[in-house]
Design an enzyme around this catalytic site. Sequence first.
Site, PDB file in Angstrom:
ATOM      1  N   GLU A   1       0.844  -1.200   0.000  1.00  0.00           N
ATOM      2  CA  GLU A   1       0.000   0.000   0.000  1.00  0.00           C
ATOM      3  C   GLU A   1       0.874   1.243   0.000  1.00  0.00           C
ATOM      4  O   GLU A   1       2.091   1.147   0.186  1.00  0.00           O
ATOM      5  CB  GLU A   1      -0.960  -0.020   1.203  1.00  0.00           C
ATOM      6  CG  GLU A   1      -0.285  -0.269   2.517  1.00  0.00           C
ATOM      7  CD  GLU A   1      -1.276  -0.626   3.638  1.00  0.00           C
ATOM      8  OE1 GLU A   1      -1.446   0.218   4.503  1.00  0.00           O
ATOM      9  OE2 GLU A   1      -1.822  -1.724   3.641  1.00  0.00           O
TER      10      GLU A   1
ATOM     11  N   CYS B   1      32.798  33.446  15.212  1.00  0.00           N
ATOM     12  CA  CYS B   1      31.338  33.382  15.270  1.00  0.00           C
ATOM     13  C   CYS B   1      30.732  34.532  14.450  1.00  0.00           C
ATOM     14  O   CYS B   1      31.110  35.694  14.653  1.00  0.00           O
ATOM     15  CB  CYS B   1      30.876  33.479  16.727  1.00  0.00           C
ATOM     16  SG  CYS B   1      29.088  33.565  16.853  1.00  0.00           S
TER      17      CYS B   1
ATOM     18  N   LYS C   1       2.726   4.612   1.209  1.00  0.00           N
ATOM     19  CA  LYS C   1       3.189   5.191   2.470  1.00  0.00           C
ATOM     20  C   LYS C   1       2.920   6.695   2.378  1.00  0.00           C
ATOM     21  O   LYS C   1       3.567   7.399   1.597  1.00  0.00           O
ATOM     22  CB  LYS C   1       4.671   4.920   2.691  1.00  0.00           C
ATOM     23  CG  LYS C   1       5.147   5.415   4.038  1.00  0.00           C
ATOM     24  CD  LYS C   1       6.546   4.927   4.316  1.00  0.00           C
ATOM     25  CE  LYS C   1       7.008   5.238   5.731  1.00  0.00           C
ATOM     26  NZ  LYS C   1       6.707   6.535   6.251  1.00  0.00           N
TER      27      LYS C   1
ATOM     28  N   ASP D   1       2.776  10.567   3.439  1.00  0.00           N
ATOM     29  CA  ASP D   1       3.722  11.415   4.165  1.00  0.00           C
ATOM     30  C   ASP D   1       2.971  12.544   4.870  1.00  0.00           C
ATOM     31  O   ASP D   1       2.941  13.678   4.415  1.00  0.00           O
ATOM     32  CB  ASP D   1       4.749  11.970   3.162  1.00  0.00           C
ATOM     33  CG  ASP D   1       5.912  12.618   3.877  1.00  0.00           C
ATOM     34  OD1 ASP D   1       6.022  12.453   5.102  1.00  0.00           O
ATOM     35  OD2 ASP D   1       6.703  13.301   3.211  1.00  0.00           O
TER      36      ASP D   1
END
Length: 591
Positions: A34, A329, A36, A38
């Site tokens: 069958e 950073c 799937k 989502d």
Amino acid sequence: MLSLANTYNMGEVKDFFQRVKNGLEGEEFEIVAEMKYDGLSISLTYVDGSLVRAVTRGDGEKGDDVTANVRTIRSIPLQLNQNAGYPHEFEIRGEILMPWVSFEKLNKEREANEEPLFANPRNAASGTLKSQKSELVAHRQLDAYLYYLLGDEIPQDGTHYGNLLLAQKWGFKISQGMKLCKTLADIEEFINYWDVERKNLPVATDGIVLKVNSLRQQRHLGFTAKSPRWAIAYKFQAERACTRLNEVTYQVGRTGAITPVANMDPVQLSGTVVRRASLHNADIIAQLDLHIGDMVYVEKGGEIIPKVVGVDKSQRKEGMQPVVFISKCPECGADLVRVEGEAAYYCPNENHCPPQIKGRIEHFISRKAMNIESLGPETVNDYYQRGIICNIADLYDIKVQDIDGAMGTRTKSAKKVVDGIRNTVNVPFERVVFALGIRFVGESTAKLLARRFKSMKSLMEAGMDDLLEVEGVGSVIANSVISFFKSEENLAVIKRLEEHGVQMELEETSAGTTTTKLSGKSVVVSGVFTQHSRDEYKLLIEQNGGKNVGSISSKTSFVLAGDNMGPSKLEKAQKLNIPIINEAEFLKMIE
Ligand code: IVH
């Protein structure tokens, strides 16, 4: 609700087929193939043909009650077809989806209103289902396909295929193109057909599901801890697109981890336009040998965020510059560090780097932490920009007059914010530990730490050896906990939280033994429960003086069994004559 094991190629499907064959000791079997879907898993309960409850998957044990919203979904019958012969009570599970057309319409509306777009129909369906306004849910036109019937009154001697046809008769939508397969060749044909044809379906699918048809054979094969042995998912290969990489930017997360992000020319991928994709970490960039201007391949797997999976080097031109990972950073300029053995770079400036500060506050207020519903990321950002908060303890100093008028708030909602924060003094200690946002300490580790050390004071004093004794805690987590409590700033914040009444100790009932009703008893907990989660049952056993054990032996006093108890456990318990009791009997026992 359990999940399914995944396969990605015919070889793995063949292995599954062989495992089933071995498990059934050569007995003939059929496989139902069958789609799937989502979307979002949902569990629906019907009594006397009426929908009485709809619950989301949540963490698999405990989900959210979304009955009012689910009632607005047209393909979910509120009342089953009369005279269709449905049982008095049963549960049916399936997937809630937002059809492609509704999804595109919704994103167009959001674009016009300058609201953030949903990345895919699954997120849109999930966001919709969480909404407090059922009219809005109805307007968004969700759809649902159902794929699993369960309950004591469901025929146990039939087939999965037969059950789904029954469900269809009662009024549910079931998988499109469902097919009974006898051979691997039948399965392969189904996969190849739907891999192409699924693009014409009205809703998103990400694979197919293969299930042993006979319910008796399913019971015989049973379950592993996470998934049934009688079913498997085959995931379609993710769709791929090729586009130009223009720039790499860097995001700083709540723990200071730096995530590189590829910024690309917009490209269509699985129904959405993609402009940004994750590059995960410096190693991936090096492995890809990425250059600015490269034509890159982007994939969208099960994840929301697409990722760059390769480079078409044949299109690389002379003079293109390799991507060099940053050393400072991008938010605060601190030198980045890399912990040995870890892929990610971190910004160590945890107390002064804005996204880390805001990220920690957002984590603190989040649902699974202190659950301060009156605050959200935008409000946190606003209060931070205005200098009202710069750490989690500052939240408790907020007064109505500080925020009255901020972001257009009125006194009434400002009061709601302040009350919401004050009410967190009732949040149990386990969640306070999680809310602190110690790197690598997730929800379950926080719970285990709280139960083992019972108070913030003893958790702070815990040494390496004490921490390593806690289940699932290795040296990485232990080091992270120790260094968290070494920081003077963290200690000062915790002190202030304590002064504001935040729970710093495990509550009496969860800390110590409350009764001796189960003293001397060794109990095995197995299966899926409805009234409490498995962890709560384990705690209840301990609170009543009993001991939790993982596997059944002649010393086991009884098995507390929920739905879908593993067949090997069942067999062993029966063989050793160990009593099996259900949750109602157990709750009565400790009443
Ligand atoms: S059966 C015990 N059938 O996939 C087995 N699941 O990866 C229950 N899903 O959580 C699952 N389509 O949300 C099954 N035809 C289908 C499905 C399906 C989608 C989802 C479901 C499940 C997840 C597992």
